[in-house]
Motif scaffolding. Structure first.
Motif, PDB file in Angstrom:
ATOM      1  N   ASP A 288      22.691  57.245  25.092  1.00 18.48           N
ATOM      2  CA  ASP A 288      23.567  57.773  26.143  1.00 18.48           C
ATOM      3  C   ASP A 288      24.976  57.996  25.604  1.00 18.48           C
ATOM      4  N   TYR A 289      25.435  57.114  24.728  1.00 18.48           N
ATOM      5  CA  TYR A 289      26.749  57.267  24.095  1.00 18.48           C
ATOM      6  C   TYR A 289      26.791  58.550  23.266  1.00 18.48           C
ATOM      7  N   VAL A 290      25.746  58.790  22.479  1.00 18.61           N
ATOM      8  CA  VAL A 290      25.674  60.001  21.647  1.00 18.61           C
ATOM      9  C   VAL A 290      25.525  61.243  22.519  1.00 18.61           C
ATOM     10  N   ARG A 291      24.752  61.135  23.574  1.00 16.74           N
ATOM     11  CA  ARG A 291      24.558  62.275  24.482  1.00 16.74           C
ATOM     12  C   ARG A 291      25.887  62.792  25.016  1.00 16.74           C
ATOM     13  N   GLN A 292      26.760  61.889  25.409  1.00 21.16           N
ATOM     14  CA  GLN A 292      28.065  62.305  25.926  1.00 21.16           C
ATOM     15  C   GLN A 292      28.897  62.992  24.844  1.00 21.16           C
ATOM     16  N   ILE A 293      28.803  62.508  23.610  1.00 16.89           N
ATOM     17  CA  ILE A 293      29.520  63.136  22.496  1.00 16.89           C
ATOM     18  C   ILE A 293      29.005  64.552  22.268  1.00 16.89           C
ATOM     19  N   LEU A 294      27.692  64.718  22.282  1.00 16.56           N
ATOM     20  CA  LEU A 294      27.082  66.026  22.035  1.00 16.56           C
ATOM     21  C   LEU A 294      27.425  67.023  23.131  1.00 16.56           C
ATOM     22  N   ILE A 295      27.374  66.582  24.379  1.00 15.12           N
ATOM     23  CA  ILE A 295      27.680  67.489  25.496  1.00 15.12           C
ATOM     24  C   ILE A 295      29.133  67.937  25.445  1.00 15.12           C
ATOM     25  N   SER A 296      30.027  67.028  25.106  1.00 12.97           N
ATOM     26  CA  SER A 296      31.446  67.402  25.024  1.00 12.97           C
ATOM     27  C   SER A 296      31.705  68.412  23.914  1.00 12.97           C
ATOM     28  N   ARG A 297      30.869  68.403  22.866  1.00 11.71           N
ATOM     29  CA  ARG A 297      31.082  69.300  21.727  1.00 11.71           C
ATOM     30  C   ARG A 297      30.296  70.591  21.842  1.00 11.71           C
ATOM     31  N   PHE A 298      29.051  70.518  22.304  1.00  9.03           N
ATOM     32  CA  PHE A 298      28.180  71.695  22.298  1.00  9.03           C
ATOM     33  C   PHE A 298      27.840  72.231  23.689  1.00  9.03           C
ATOM     34  N   GLY A 299      28.071  71.438  24.722  1.00  5.36           N
ATOM     35  CA  GLY A 299      27.705  71.866  26.065  1.00  5.36           C
ATOM     36  C   GLY A 299      26.325  71.370  26.459  1.00  5.36           C
ATOM     37  N   GLY A 307      17.041  72.265  21.002  1.00  8.60           N
ATOM     38  CA  GLY A 307      16.313  71.532  19.977  1.00  8.60           C
ATOM     39  C   GLY A 307      17.155  71.123  18.788  1.00  8.60           C
ATOM     40  N   LEU A 308      18.322  70.531  19.047  1.00  8.22           N
ATOM     41  CA  LEU A 308      19.187  70.080  17.960  1.00  8.22           C
ATOM     42  C   LEU A 308      18.560  68.888  17.244  1.00  8.22           C
ATOM     43  N   ASN A 309      18.873  68.758  15.982  1.00 12.53           N
ATOM     44  CA  ASN A 309      18.513  67.563  15.214  1.00 12.53           C
ATOM     45  C   ASN A 309      19.802  66.797  14.933  1.00 12.53           C
ATOM     46  N   VAL A 310      19.895  65.596  15.478  1.00 12.05           N
ATOM     47  CA  VAL A 310      21.130  64.819  15.409  1.00 12.05           C
ATOM     48  C   VAL A 310      20.885  63.611  14.511  1.00 12.05           C
ATOM     49  N   TYR A 311      21.602  63.569  13.411  1.00 12.30           N
ATOM     50  CA  TYR A 311      21.448  62.478  12.447  1.00 12.30           C
ATOM     51  C   TYR A 311      22.593  61.499  12.648  1.00 12.30           C
ATOM     52  N   THR A 312      22.244  60.317  13.125  1.00 11.27           N
ATOM     53  CA  THR A 312      23.246  59.344  13.572  1.00 11.27           C
ATOM     54  C   THR A 312      23.472  58.252  12.527  1.00 11.27           C
TER      55      THR A 312
END
Length: 797
Positions: A288-299, A307-312
């Protein structure tokens, strides 16, 4: 027929012809215009359906998926013949022969619909005449409403699709696009959802059950309407036989063998289950923490559909360890706290009760007996153990009134369910890289429990704040580790005349004590004395730099020395990581880099962080505190684990013996319990408490006994198989220091008891040489025994 009548007929025919010509022209023009809008049909093969965004850990292991439409893709070559035959038999048996539309299917559907409408005395659609190609056109290019113009457009588009693609390509696109109910888009997702298997392993009965879903995803769902699914599956087998794909005897045998076992399996499934409820998520708070980061950056649209690939930065192995030990610790503490608070109402601050008892010593006030609120405890039991099961049962039997009553009860008891349960957080950061390797924001992640305490909960840190008080004193050269201060009662009076007299945890005083020992044993009085020596401004400035929070969040009063401010576990873990990183800045982050579904890089946050660190190196701002200050503080905090408040727990109980430093923390009335510690590899913080800050964990439920065991177990498991941590050597410009343990002055020739330690050049309060007149502070008990001529058992021996 006379001439006049003939002219009227000719005129009527002409008018009708003109009307039909105009209408035909309008329809032709509409269809032509619409086709121009779908000029990209030749690129249909490149069409990118919505697929989940996937999060991976540092080792490439799947952490979680983010999606609104759950969809997995499958190629035609991966489709077994059973699946192909099932869908064509049920949906379009002439698929491999027609050219996009099937006149025979249209005629057959018209006859059946006419008969059904006549029988029921109302218009009914019991069978459709659309081909698989038409359904694909509708799915991808047109709206779903049924109008003559839309049907004409679908037919034209179906022709276009058939001209540009092979039957195999069309079927592949169709099977990856269709909606099959319960949030499943595409046959691969539905196969895993309904049968927990890959498409290639589907049987004839399973394939036919799925083939019945595109026409009625809800009505033919075996989870919601097993009887309707049973009847439809029987009809689908008959179609397979009629199409020549299965002999009748084999079809009957397959049908009869499948359903008894399948119906038995449905007993353990919920009708409301969806593909979303089965999503993979091994680290929900981190996800959920990463999800908020991704939405703020990519929408939001890109995150859920592209279908993004997110390497954390997460280490899934460490995350599993952290989740296990935190959840076990929270569960155990919840039991202990309930027992400890047995005679106190859970909605009342125990400090208020004690204050009232103190007032009764002065004023004639009535006594108060506070015990458990039976009504509240009953609600708590219902919320935690009964209401969820009742909710499910009401859905199964269709009791909407009961379901509504349960919803009302949930709303009324929302505060009960959150305030009466112990919670916690664990977060770990790599000092050298800034990687957030573990993030646990609470106990079980549920709809009613998504508050990420690791990054959102601001709580008083108690004594775990003291390393910033001591650090400010070391940096300002007002103290060093050998500095000796009196642990004796003090009273502060503020500008308004209010008095404040702090106590130590055990309520006792020990006399002159070195700062190294004072931090190890977490002596409150010494922290207050350092505050008086160093000053509020220097401490606030130091803590603000380390915690990376604005100075206005600190109150410049002596209570600050005991942690009377609010910080999050994330903030304090970041600050301790700076100590572990030799005073150099640490920028914690959760996402390393992101690629699109084709592997093209969209963002590289690790490189962005690296550039910031490199720039700080160039402009000289990389050191948040000097390496010397970081070393001295780390050296002092090692004593906490080796011989201080956390020694018995971490070294003896959890048997974590690696080189480490840290600090316990406990707030007044035992409302918060902390352990914050680090090695040269990991900075980790554990917090335990109630979400309601006025609720106590119970008497003597301190950081050393509540939070430190979780930290010790976590670290022991992390280092199982890892190289032993080794702290860096002492840097230059750290000098030895020594003072008389009795007076705190520079030792003279008669000083036999000398406190030694480290400091910065020129640091310390000592400016005179001790004259040898030593006075050791004694406790009240020791003075009484000396007056009465008594001795302790040890002295008699």
């Amino acid at each position: 027929m006379d001439k006049k009548t003939l002219l009227k007929i000719e005129k009527g025919v002409l008018i009708i012809f003109i009307i039909f010509s105009i209408l035909g022209g309008v329809i032709f023009g509409y269809i032509t215009a619409q086709i121009k809008n779908y000029a990209g049909i030749e690129n249909l093969k490149k069409f990118q359906p919505s697929v989940p965004t996937r999060l991976y850990d540092i080792h490439g292991q799947l952490i979680a998926e983010l999606f609104q439409e759950k969809r997995d893709l499958v190629s035609f070559n991966e489709l077994p013949r059973t699946v192909i035959n099932s869908f064509t038999a049920v949906e379009d048996k002439d698929f491999f022969e027609h050219f996009g539309i099937s006149p025979l299917a249209i005629t057959r559907a018209m006859i059946k619909n006419t008969i059904a409408s006549a029988s029921n005395m109302r218009i009914m659609i019991v069978q459709g005449g659309s081909t698989i190609t038409q359904q694909l056109a509708k799915r991808l290019f047109t709206a779903s409403e049924r109008t003559l113009a839309r049907k004409a457009l679908e037919a034209v588009l179906a022709f276009q699709i058939e001209k540009r693609f092979s039957k195999e390509e069309i079927l592949e696109m169709y099977l990856n696009q269709i909606y099959l109910g319960h949030g499943c888009h595409g046959i691969a997702t539905a196969s895993k959802f309904f049968f927990n298997k890959d498409v290639k392993h589907l049987t004839a009965a399973e394939s036919l059950l799925l083939a019945a879903l595109p026409s009625k995803p809800t009505g033919n769902s075996p989870l919601k309407y097993p009887r309707a699914a049973f009847e439809k599956n029987k009809d689908s087998f008959n179609r397979m036989v009629e199409a020549g794909f299965l002999p009748k005897d084999i079809a009957e045998k397959a049908f009869n063998q499948f359903w008894p076992t399948f119906l038995e399996s449905l007993k353990t499934e919920f009708p409301t289950k969806t593909a979303v409820s089965k999503e993979i998520d091994n680290a929900p708070y981190f996800t959920d923490y990463v999800r908020q980061i991704l939405i703020s950056r990519f929408g939001k649209d890109v995150v859920y559909n592209d279908g993004l690939n997110v390497y954390t930065t997460l280490d899934l192995k460490r995350q599993m360890i952290g989740q296990e030990y935190l959840q076990n610790g929270v569960k155990e503490q919840n039991h202990i706290s309930s027992r400890e608070n047995e005679y106190y109402d859970r909605a009342v601050d125990r400090g208020l009760i004690w204050s009232y008892d103190t007032l009764r010593l002065i004023f004639n006030l009535p006594g108060v007996i506070v015990k458990n609120d039976i009504n509240t405890n009953f609600k708590k039991e219902i919320v935690e153990n009964i209401v969820d099961q009742a909710d499910v049962l009401s859905l199964l039997v269709g009791e909407s009134a009961t379901n509504k009553t349960i919803d009302n009860f949930r709303a009324l008891t929302a505060s009960v369910s959150t305030s009466l349960k112990v919670e916690g957080a664990l977060i770990a950061i790599e000092p050298k890289t800034g990687y957030i390797t573990t993030m646990v924001g609470g106990s079980e992640f549920e709809v009613s429990n998504q508050y990420n305490r690791a990054v959102q909960a601001r709580r008083q840190p108690g004594s775990s704040f003291k390393p910033f008080v001591y650090g400010a004193g070391i940096e300002s050269k007002r103290i060093n580790t050998a500095t000796v201060l009196p642990d004796a009662p003090i009273m502060d009076i503020d500008a308004q005349g209010e008095s404040w007299s702090p106590n130590n945890y055990e309520g006792e005083f020990t006399g002159m004590v070195s700062l190294r020992q004072a931090l190890a044993m977490s002596i409150n009085i010494i922290s207050i004395r350092i505050f008086d020596v160093v000053g509020a401004d220097k401490i606030i400035n130091f803590a603000s730099r380390m915690l990376k929070i604005p100075e206005f969040r600190f109150t410049p009063s002596p209570s600050l020395a005991l942690g009377a401010t609010e910080v999050t576990p994330f903030e304090i873990a970041s600050a301790y990581a700076i100590y572990a990183n030799r005073g150099r800045d640490v920028i914690p982050f959760a996402v390393r880099y992101v690629t699109d579904r084709d592997g093209s890089e969209l963002a590289n946050i690790e490189e962005e962080v690296g550039r910031v660190i490199a720039l700080k190196e160039l402009n000289g701002t990389i050191q948040i505190v000097s390496e010397q200050v970081a070393y001295i503080m780390r050296n002092m905090m090692e004593e906490v684990i080796n011989r201080g408040t956390a020694a018995s727990t971490i070294r003896d109980k959890t048997r974590f013996y690696k080189q480490a430093a840290g600090k316990t923390g406990t707030t007044s009335n035992w409302t918060d319990a902390w352990f914050c510690g680090f090695t040269n590899d990991i900075s980790a913080v554990v917090w335990i408490g109630y979400d309601r800050s006025f609720m106590s964990l119970g008497k003597h439920q301190a950081g050393a006994t509540v939070a430190a065991p979780i930290w010790g177990n976590y670290m022991r498991e992390i280092y199982n198989g890892m190289k032993d941590p080794i702290f860096p050597p002492m840097p230059h410009d750290v000098v030895g220091a020594g003072v008389c343990s009795y007076t705190g002055l520079l030792p003279g020739p008669k000083c036999e008891k000398i406190s030694s330690g480290y400091g910065l050049p020129g640091s310390g309060l000592a400016y005179k040489i001790c004259d040898g007149k030593h006075y050791e502070m004694r406790t009240v008990l020791e003075r009484y025994m000396e007056t009465e001529g008594l001795t302790t058992g040890e002295e008699k021996e």
